[in-house]
Design a protein around this motif. Structure first.
Motif, short mmCIF file in Angstrom:
data_model
loop_
_atom_site.label_atom_id
_atom_site.label_comp_id
_atom_site.label_asym_id
_atom_site.label_seq_id
_atom_site.Cartn_x
_atom_site.Cartn_y
_atom_site.Cartn_z
N GLY A 22 48.88 95.79 55.72
CA GLY A 22 48.05 96.12 56.88
C GLY A 22 46.80 95.27 56.95
N CYS A 23 46.14 95.06 55.80
CA CYS A 23 44.94 94.21 55.78
C CYS A 23 45.29 92.77 56.14
N ALA A 24 46.42 92.29 55.63
CA ALA A 24 46.84 90.93 55.95
C ALA A 24 47.16 90.78 57.44
N TYR A 104 53.45 96.05 64.02
CA TYR A 104 53.95 95.21 62.94
C TYR A 104 54.09 95.99 61.63
N LEU A 105 53.24 96.98 61.40
CA LEU A 105 53.41 97.82 60.21
C LEU A 105 54.68 98.66 60.32
N LEU A 106 54.98 99.15 61.52
CA LEU A 106 56.23 99.88 61.72
C LEU A 106 57.43 98.96 61.52
N LEU A 107 57.32 97.71 62.00
CA LEU A 107 58.39 96.74 61.76
C LEU A 107 58.57 96.53 60.26
N PHE A 108 57.49 96.36 59.52
CA PHE A 108 57.59 96.14 58.08
C PHE A 108 58.25 97.32 57.40
N ARG A 109 57.92 98.52 57.81
CA ARG A 109 58.55 99.72 57.24
C ARG A 109 60.06 99.71 57.49
N LEU A 113 63.24 99.44 54.80
CA LEU A 113 64.36 100.39 54.79
C LEU A 113 65.70 99.65 54.79
N ILE A 114 65.76 98.54 55.51
CA ILE A 114 67.02 97.80 55.61
C ILE A 114 67.27 96.97 54.35
N PHE A 115 66.26 96.18 53.94
CA PHE A 115 66.44 95.29 52.79
C PHE A 115 66.33 96.02 51.45
N ASN A 116 65.44 97.02 51.41
CA ASN A 116 65.08 97.67 50.15
C ASN A 116 64.50 96.64 49.17
N ARG A 117 63.94 95.58 49.71
CA ARG A 117 63.32 94.51 48.92
C ARG A 117 62.09 94.01 49.67
N VAL A 118 61.04 93.68 48.94
CA VAL A 118 59.79 93.28 49.57
C VAL A 118 59.84 91.85 50.08
N GLY A 119 60.43 90.94 49.29
CA GLY A 119 60.42 89.52 49.62
C GLY A 119 60.99 89.20 50.99
N PRO A 120 62.26 89.54 51.25
CA PRO A 120 62.82 89.25 52.58
C PRO A 120 62.07 89.97 53.71
N SER A 121 61.57 91.18 53.42
CA SER A 121 60.82 91.92 54.44
C SER A 121 59.57 91.16 54.84
N LEU A 122 58.86 90.60 53.86
CA LEU A 122 57.66 89.83 54.16
C LEU A 122 57.99 88.54 54.89
N TYR A 139 51.97 95.96 73.70
CA TYR A 139 53.02 96.98 73.82
C TYR A 139 54.41 96.38 73.69
N CYS A 140 54.55 95.06 73.83
CA CYS A 140 55.86 94.43 73.62
C CYS A 140 56.30 94.55 72.17
N VAL A 141 55.36 94.71 71.27
CA VAL A 141 55.66 94.89 69.85
C VAL A 141 55.60 96.37 69.47
N LEU A 142 54.61 97.07 69.97
CA LEU A 142 54.40 98.46 69.57
C LEU A 142 55.53 99.37 70.05
N LEU A 143 55.91 99.27 71.32
CA LEU A 143 56.84 100.23 71.90
C LEU A 143 58.23 100.20 71.26
N PRO A 144 58.86 99.02 71.07
CA PRO A 144 60.20 99.04 70.46
C PRO A 144 60.20 99.59 69.05
N PHE A 145 59.21 99.24 68.24
CA PHE A 145 59.22 99.68 66.85
C PHE A 145 58.76 101.13 66.71
N LEU A 146 57.99 101.61 67.67
CA LEU A 146 57.65 103.03 67.69
C LEU A 146 58.90 103.87 67.93
N SER A 147 59.71 103.46 68.90
CA SER A 147 60.95 104.19 69.19
C SER A 147 61.98 104.03 68.08
N LEU A 148 62.08 102.84 67.49
CA LEU A 148 63.03 102.64 66.40
C LEU A 148 62.63 103.46 65.18
#
Length: 529
Positions: A22-24, A104-109, A113-122, A139-148
């Motif tokens: 989040g800080c990054a 973007y934090l929701l995307l990272f989460r 969940l999909i990779f179960n690994r930090v490296g590919p997620s980053l 909202y082009c980023v927030l809305l899709p990942f909020l619903s997902l």
């Protein structure tokens, strides 16, 4: 519970990791924040800001008091940000940074969940952060990942409470952007209806419940419209005006016109991502009871639907608005290609060395294509002095903001024009019409836009009925000045000069107003006494 379902149900509770990421993300967004000149040179950037300010200062609502196609929350969110920051441009910057950071934090989460690994997620998150949409479109980023995210929570623990949460995100998407509401609803229905372990009757009940709850959450807005007898007007605007504008401003699609090969290849790559993910999911279709695979399927549906947005005005900027769900498809491909216990059991040949680096390879390929296609440098240099300059500007109110820009660069004509509107042409609070696409000057001059028309564009409320209504308002509001850039053409095409598409309004201005000459490229019209 299968190995694939465990991360979906349990999630990742590594708070320290989310804090660091989040800080990054916040740091990168601060670096990527636009210069103080942005809102004065980008007409799009002043759209929701100007509408939100007019709502805050005059109580004028979209669809009731002025023509619009975007959802009301687009303007209400900007109005709230302006109220909290004392009508400072920095309020809009803060709103975008916070909205993007959450998205973007929701995307990272979801990537975790999909990779179960930090490296590919980053790696995928870094690509997403490099391919930011235009700064005002958080909202082009927030809305899709909020619903997902809501879909993932529903898949982990199905029930009416989780279904209501999913429906709430669909309603929020609709109230921000109606097209996004449709895309998110398709995604949500996919998540709800794709469980073969349940009967079709049970799935149908859940699907109807999702639609009904989504409409219920939108009900306060619908009732507000009905109370002001604007229900039919609202749906006419979002259906007919939106489609007319889409036709009026359509560009040749890069997949059908390879005039710019890099852009065409970039489009092709992002269109192939959901197709490839769908193919791999089809091969694993027997595992669809897995909550994780159903989430990935829902993400593919959302990605395919969202790419419609990038096909409206098919350029690099609109591609960036449509591809955020593609990053989940990239993760899906990487997840289904990488070796795992099931893959090892199915075929030892699938343990090929390249599969472990599939995600990194795809990420780098997409980055190279985007790098070559972008009409601007993806990694613009922002040194600490520039960051300090931006921070000092975004704490200012509008008058000192403009005056400082003029002091720094007396040749910066947009700021000079704002000063002329504010100090020479109009009185405080007086309306002025600035056409065809310059509502940003209304905001910075602290002068409301007029005639219920924030902008003019081919297909944008340019039918005789809408233009006649605008002319009537222009006369009723006794607007003294109209500024019109009569050489302005969308996409540089003569046929897209709003003097043609809105000829009825232009003729009324010429008839009712006296031409006073040019001011920074604008023809200045003053109402005849």
């Amino acid at each position: 519970m299968t190995e694939e379902e465990k991360p979906v149900a349990a999630g990742h509770n590594r708070l320290w990791l989310y804090v660091l990421v989040g800080c990054a993300v916040l740091g990168w967004l601060a670096v990527a924040a636009p210069s103080p000149e942005f809102f004065l040179v980008s007409s799009d950037g002043g759209h929701q800001l100007t509408g939100g300010t007019q709502l805050l200062t005059l109580g004028e609502h979209p669809y009731l008091d002025y023509f619009e196609t975007y959802g009301p929350l687009t303007f209400y969110a900007s109005a709230l940000a302006q109220w909290l920051t004392g009508l400072r441009p920095g309020g809009e910057i803060a709103l975008n940074i916070l909205g993007w950071a959450l998205g973007y934090l929701l995307l990272f989460r979801l990537l975790l969940l999909i990779f179960n690994r930090v490296g590919p997620s980053l790696a995928v998150l870094a690509l997403a952060l490099l391919l930011l949409p235009q700064f005002y479109k958080y909202y082009c980023v927030l809305l899709p990942f909020l619903s997902l995210t809501a879909a993932q929570l529903y898949l982990a623990r199905p029930g009416w409470r989780a279904l209501a949460g999913l429906a709430a995100t669909v309603a929020v998407a609709w109230l921000f952007r109606h097209d996004f509401g449709v895309y998110n609803l398709l995604m949500a229905l996919t998540a709800v209806l794709s469980d073969p372990a349940k009967s079709w009757r049970s799935r149908g009940r859940a699907g109807l419940g999702l639609i009904g709850l989504s409409a219920l959450f939108c009900l306060p807005w619908f009732l507000f419209l009905l109370a002001h007898q604007a229900g039919r007007r609202y749906f006419a605007m979002i259906i007919f005006a939106s489609t007319a504008m889409s036709r009026g401003l359509m560009l040749p699609h890069p997949l059908l016109n390879w005039q710019d090969p890099w852009l065409s290849c970039c489009y092709l790559a992002f269109f192939l991502l959901p197709v490839g993910a769908l193919f791999l999911l089809w091969r694993r279709r027997r595992a669809y009871p897995s909550a994780l695979l159903r989430l990935q399927l829902a993400g593919v549906v959302l990605a395919l639907a969202s790419l419609v947005q990038s096909s409206h005005r098919a350029d690099f900027y609109h591609l960036l608005e449509g591809i955020p769900p593609d990053f989940l498809c990239l993760a899906t491909i990487g997840h289904l290609l990488r070796p795992g216990p099931k893959a090892a059991e199915e075929s030892t040949s699938r343990r090929s060395p390249w599969r472990g680096g599939a995600t990194i390879g795809l990420t780098l390929t997409l980055l190279i294509l985007a790098w070559q296609s972008a009409p601007y440098p993806l990694l613009a240099s922002h040194w600490p002095p520039q960051l300090a300059r931006k921070a000092s500007y975004y704490t200012l109110t509008r008058r000192p903001y403009i005056d400082r820009l003029v002091k720094e660069d007396p040749k910066f004509w947009p700021a000079r024009l704002v000063q002329a509107i504010r100090d020479r042409l109009t009185r405080p609070g007086e309306r002025i019409a600035i056409y065809p696409f310059f509502m940003k000057f209304n905001y910075f001059a602290e002068r409301p836009f007029a005639a219920g028309l924030m902008l003019l564009a081919p297909g944008y409320f340019d039918s005789e009925g809408y233009l006649q209504e605008a002319i009537t308002k222009l006369r009723r509001q006794k607007v003294r000045y109209v500024l019109w850039d009569e050489a302005f053409r969308f996409d540089g095409l003569p046929a897209r000069n709003p003097m043609r598409s809105s000829a009825l309004l232009h003729a009324a201005v010429v008839n009712d107003y006296q031409n006073l000459g040019q001011l920074y490229g604008f023809t200045v019209y003053r109402r005849k006494e």
